[in-house]
Design a protein around this motif. Structure first.
Motif, short mmCIF file in Angstrom:
data_model
loop_
_atom_site.label_atom_id
_atom_site.label_comp_id
_atom_site.label_asym_id
_atom_site.label_seq_id
_atom_site.Cartn_x
_atom_site.Cartn_y
_atom_site.Cartn_z
N PHE A 204 0.80 -1.31 -0.08
CA PHE A 204 -0.04 -0.16 -0.08
C PHE A 204 0.81 1.20 0.13
CE2 PHE A 204 -3.60 -2.62 2.24
CZ PHE A 204 -4.26 -2.79 0.86
N SER A 205 1.99 1.09 0.66
CA SER A 205 2.78 2.45 0.83
C SER A 205 3.00 2.92 -0.54
CB SER A 205 4.02 2.15 1.86
OG SER A 205 4.78 1.41 1.26
N PHE A 206 3.33 1.99 -1.61
CA PHE A 206 3.47 2.61 -2.88
C PHE A 206 2.54 2.65 -3.70
CE2 PHE A 206 7.61 0.47 -1.26
CZ PHE A 206 8.37 1.56 -1.36
N PHE B 243 7.81 6.92 -4.28
CA PHE B 243 7.71 7.21 -2.89
C PHE B 243 7.26 8.51 -2.26
CE2 PHE B 243 11.61 4.72 -3.71
CZ PHE B 243 11.88 4.13 -2.48
N SER B 244 5.94 8.79 -3.34
CA SER B 244 5.47 10.02 -3.06
C SER B 244 4.90 10.12 -1.60
CB SER B 244 4.52 10.22 -4.01
OG SER B 244 3.34 9.30 -4.03
N ASN B 245 4.26 8.66 -1.34
CA ASN B 245 3.48 8.42 0.01
C ASN B 245 4.49 8.84 1.16
OD1 ASN B 245 0.93 7.81 -0.94
ND2 ASN B 245 1.65 5.45 -1.14
N PHE B 246 5.61 8.12 1.06
CA PHE B 246 6.74 8.65 2.21
C PHE B 246 6.67 10.07 2.41
CE2 PHE B 246 7.19 4.16 1.18
CZ PHE B 246 7.28 3.75 2.23
N SER B 247 7.26 10.68 1.18
CA SER B 247 7.57 12.23 1.37
C SER B 247 6.24 12.81 1.63
CB SER B 247 7.88 12.76 0.03
OG SER B 247 7.00 12.53 -1.09
N ILE C 204 -4.96 5.90 2.26
CA ILE C 204 -4.50 4.89 2.76
C ILE C 204 -2.68 4.71 2.56
CG2 ILE C 204 -4.47 2.32 2.33
CD1 ILE C 204 -6.86 3.36 4.05
N GLY C 205 -2.40 5.07 1.37
CA GLY C 205 -1.04 5.06 0.76
C GLY C 205 -0.06 5.80 1.93
N ALA C 206 -0.56 7.01 2.36
CA ALA C 206 0.39 7.70 3.43
C ALA C 206 0.44 7.01 4.53
CB ALA C 206 -0.21 9.07 3.25
N GLY C 207 -0.85 6.51 4.81
CA GLY C 207 -0.86 5.70 6.12
C GLY C 207 -0.04 4.80 6.38
N ALA C 208 -0.12 3.95 5.02
CA ALA C 208 0.96 2.74 5.07
C ALA C 208 2.40 3.17 5.16
CB ALA C 208 0.54 2.06 4.01
N ALA C 209 2.58 4.22 4.54
CA ALA C 209 3.99 4.80 4.78
C ALA C 209 4.38 5.04 6.12
CB ALA C 209 4.09 5.88 3.73
N GLY C 210 3.25 5.89 6.76
CA GLY C 210 3.32 5.95 8.18
C GLY C 210 3.69 4.80 8.87
#
Lengths: 290, 274, 332
Positions: A35-37, A53-57, A259-265
């Protein structure tokens, strides 16, 4: 020392536990990584596809990110210091002969039985409320202005609430450890001319090393994930003053629908947990000859 | 030989310890007192003397179903604990009596799975539950709580089993006991105090687990954590009612804890005491 | 029947060879004692026979049947542990009856057997007690009772007396020996105490660093030790050894002579020395004599004698009882 057959059997006996935990660890982790990607919004199904990596950033540049990391560590550290420190004090007191030891023990242990949402409710509404709370009444009694605990000192308030819940656990483990110290050893130290403070420092404290390790280890597991207390008392605020990592992840991922950003978190939190775990194992793990 | 302690010192310590104990217990005590007040009394500020009315309890029970979440809590906390014990006992036996150089690493790894932040993996778990039909079911919550508490159960049992001399298990093997018989007739009866303590602690931890139970249940499987959470936000201004609901949520486990306090404490060392 | 055969048995623990290569033939009905200093591998060897450890190589046979790969539950052996290993949550009756329960024996028959065993071991009055309420000697007997009820092919004893006080130890030694005479079942008994070995065994296995130094009857070991280690280990007080010139006289690298085979005189003899410590046991006296050029030597004399510490004395060994050893320590 045992036979190969016993060792084979032992591996077999461990399989259910290991398999269950392996699944429990790997499946959500793999999905979280996936999900994070991904672009994945609960509110807008049209947004999808590989996100790089946009979710991470996105997550890392959230203004609440660094405060959340700091608050996570402050909550865990603050509660650990309070519970270990006060726990040793309480254990020393409970180790003395007193009247009504049984009832005292029941009273002391009770906060541990209180579920986090209730603990939060009690502290928020009964104790810390600036209008009708007990603390406010006490302040007024002494002629002082009532303090708005959750508004003015949100992080400290949460640390106090969580510490109240975990202090009984720490006290009990430390007390059991203290009681296992032989009377002879204490008497020998007394014969050697050690005063109360030296006896505590050179005899009792080293004896408690294992117990303190256990307290730190178990509590840390729970403290990194403090959630219900924050949600009910401060809602992470004011601003981000009491937002910790789990709370931020929930806000971004579920409430914010990203969800993507949450998963990165989530992955950031996994990394943080691992860093803390490694640090803990280095620092105190040697006390624990498992 | 224990030395005679002067009465004065004992009295001083008694007063001191009682004061501390009452401070620790005060939030709970005050909640109970508030729950017995009228809303008017509760809003009036600090007072230790309620009018001993049960009207708030009546209102709470009227307004919201209590018994369903209560039984849900009972089922998932006991169910998950029993399940965790069944899986953990063989594993703890293996770790305690046939240790290998890797035993410690395995144990630490198990504990580390608990450090994984629940919030971080909530979404995948939610989706898995949604797709397998486990969402808002007692079975689903039982499985989650089993997994969440499994490492603690294994650890507690392991530290307890380690205190049992391996000689006795070997004697059972010499006497013709197969592994199941060795466990049932020898190890488990000897470990009763440790198992009781593990069971109690985990029922308590499961009862009070307030992340997964809140997020993975809505109505059908909602336990008491959800009961109080749903109560707290809109009813914040009705202090007496909120207190009554709080007492209802914690009373069962509080009573269990009080009555089994000795058994609980006996095994609550996690190997911290040699 | 209960013959035990070890064929080239060896055992390695994590790269460390505990038992290099042992072959033994224990006959049915024999009382065999494994004796040796601590760490010599005697307990390991017993646990290998029991099946509590498995062999790294070699074979173990019971009555000619290879049991190397069988678990302890399936070998039909009984074991008495050093710690007794009684089940603390069971009464004496349940403890003794446990092997029968495991064998799914009929309840009435099992009860009968437990009662019989209890009578033999003087435990009838204690059948309903828990182990923690028993004395050390009684616990020991319960452990033996648990071993005898199911009539095993052989009994294995792992230092069973080392937790008892000295007086009780002598009693239990006799009880176990009598038990063996009654049951005529093979017994393998591990001890570090050579007195137990000498007094109880039909045959003794002397072990050193996992090797069998000698296997023979107590008197064979006493009279004809195969090497210096056995000579020094068997016999109390220990054999005196001489090296160098004193040994060269007998064309050996070293010679040994037991304290009981030395005559002591004030006037004349082979070696001159001075009495150091005199240990009076009543029946005997052990004189520790400082011999010039040969160090401290022990001499056994009659209980009542006139030698005092500091006396100048002469020692003369019995020429027929001198043991000669070569450079490698083997008997010549």
């Amino acid at each position: 020392m045992a036979t190969r057959q016993t060792h084979r059997l032992a591996r077999l006996m461990m399989t259910p536990s290991v398999a269950a935990l392996l699944l429990w660890m790997l499946v959500p982790l793999a999905l979280t990584i996936w999900f994070s990607f991904q672009r994945y919004r609960l509110t807008n199904p049209a947004i999808s596809g590989f996100a790089g990596f946009s979710n991470f950033s996105f997550f890392v540049t959230d203004p609440a990110f660094w405060p959340a990391i700091l608050n996570t560590l402050l909550i865990a550290g603050g509660v650990l210091v309070l519970t270990a420190g006060l726990g040793i004090g309480l254990a020393l007191m409970l180790d003395q002969p007193i009247f009504g030891q049984g009832i005292v023990r029941i009273l002391m242990i009770s906060p541990f039985f209180v579920m986090p949402p209730v603990a939060a409710v009690i502290w928020k509404h009964e104790l810390m409320n600036p209008t009708w709370g007990v603390f406010a009444s006490v302040s007024r009694f002494f002629g002082m202005e009532p303090v708005n605990w959750l508004g003015s000192f949100p992080l400290l308030s949460i640390i106090l609430i969580v510490a109240w819940q975990w202090l009984p656990f720490a006290t009990l483990i430390l007390l059991t450890a203290m009681q296992s110290l032989s009377e002879e050893q204490k008497e020998a130290a007394e014969m050697d001319g050690a005063n109360v403070f030296r006896r505590f420092w050179y005899i009792i404290l080293p004896h408690l090393a294992r117990a303190i390790t256990v307290v730190i280890l178990i509590q840390t597991i729970y403290l990194l994930g403090v959630y219900a207390e924050i949600q009910i008392t401060t809602g992470g605020g004011p601003g981000f003053a009491s937002t910790n990592l789990p709370f931020l992840i929930y806000n971004v991922g579920v409430l914010g629908g990203n969800i993507g950003a949450g998963a990165a978190g989530g992955l950031v939190a996994v990394v943080l947990a691992n860093v803390v775990a490694i640090f803990l194992m280095r620092a105190v793990g040697r006390n624990l000859d498992a | 030989m224990a030395r005679a302690v002067s009465m004065r010192r004992k009295l001083t310590m008694t007063v001191l310890v009682w004061v501390v104990a009452l401070i620790m217990f005060f939030p709970i005590l005050y909640t109970i007192i508030t729950s017995l007040k009228t809303e008017g009394e509760a809003a009036a500020g600090f007072s230790m003397l309620p009018s001993f009315t049960f009207e708030s309890y009546a209102l709470v029970l009227d307004q919201q179903d209590y018994f369903r979440p209560f039984f849900n809590s009972v089922i998932i906390s006991i169910g998950s604990t029993v399940l965790a014990l069944l899986i953990s006992i063989p594993a703890a036996w293996a770790m305690a009596f046939t240790p290998t150089p890797r035993t410690r690493d395995v144990l630490m790894w198990m504990l580390s799975t608990k450090m994984m932040p629940a919030a971080g993996v909530l979404v995948p778990m939610y989706l898995i539950f949604l797709n397998t039909g486990l969402l808002d079911t007692l079975l689903g919550l039982t499985i989650i709580l089993t997994l969440v508490n499994l490492p603690i159960v294994v650890w507690m049992l392991y530290t307890y089993f380690k205190e049992i001399p391996v000689d006795i298990l070997e004697a059972a093997r010499m006497d013709g006991a197969t592994l199941p018989k060795e466990l049932v007739y020898v190890l488990l009866p000897m470990a009763v105090p440790g198992i009781a303590s593990t069971l109690l602690l985990n029922v308590i931890l499961a009862w009070n687990e307030a992340f997964w139970t809140l997020r993975l249940s809505t109505t059908n499987a909602a336990p008491l954590t959800a009961f109080i959470a749903s109560f707290s936000s809109p009813q914040g201004q009705f202090l007496a009612k909120l207190s009554a609901a709080s007492v209802l949520a914690i009373l069962p486990i509080l009573l269990l804890g009080w009555f089994s306090q000795k058994q609980l404490v006996r095994g609550l060392t996690f190997g911290a005491v040699k | 029947m209960g013959s035990i055969t070890l064929e080239h048995v060896n055992k390695t623990f994590g790269g460390h060879q505990v038992i290099p290569d042992v072959s033994l033939e224990i006959k049915d009905g024999e009382f065999v004692v494994f004796v040796g200093p601590s760490g010599c591998g005697k307990s390991t060897l017993l646990r290998l026979i029991a099946g509590l450890e498995d062999t790294t190589g070699g074979h173990i046979k019971l009555d000619g049947v290879d049991v190397t790969d069988k678990g302890p539950a399936h070998r039909g052996l009984a074991m008495v542990f050093q710690s007794y290993a009684l089940y603390p949550h069971m009464t004496v009756r349940q403890n003794i009856g446990f092997p029968l329960k495991m064998a799914n024996m009929d309840k009435a028959a099992a009860e009968q057997k437990v009662n019989d065993a209890a009578r033999v071991l003087n435990l009838t009055d204690y059948l309903d007690r828990k182990p923690r309420m028993l004395s050390g000697g009684q616990r020991q007997r319960v452990a033996i009772g648990r071993a005898i009820v199911r009539q095993p092919k052989a009994f294995l004893f792992d230092e069973p007396l080392s937790n008892l006080d000295a007086a009780l130890r002598v009693n239990m030694r006799i009880e176990i020996t009598e038990l063996h005479q009654q049951l005529k079942t093979t017994m393998v008994y591990v001890t570090h105490d050579q007195v137990e070995a000498m007094t109880m065994a039909d045959r003794i296995v002397v072990l050193n660093a996992g090797r069998v130094e000698q296997f023979g009857t107590p008197l064979e070991l006493y009279k004809a030790p195969a090497n210096k280690f056995v000579a020094g280990f068997i016999g109390s007080p220990k054999m005196n050894f001489f090296e160098g010139a004193a040994a060269g006289k007998y064309q050996a690298a070293s010679v040994g002579v037991r304290p009981e085979h030395i005559r002591i005189s004030r006037d004349a003899g082979d070696w001159q020395g001075r009495v150091g410590v005199a240990e009076h046991l009543g029946s005997d006296t052990f004189l520790h004599v400082h011999v010039e050029g040969a160090g401290l030597q022990t001499v056994r004399t009659e209980g009542e004698n006139s030698f005092n510490p500091g006396d100048e004395v002469w020692l003369t060994p019995d020429p027929a009882r001198i043991y000669r050893f070569d450079g490698a320590g083997l008997a010549l």
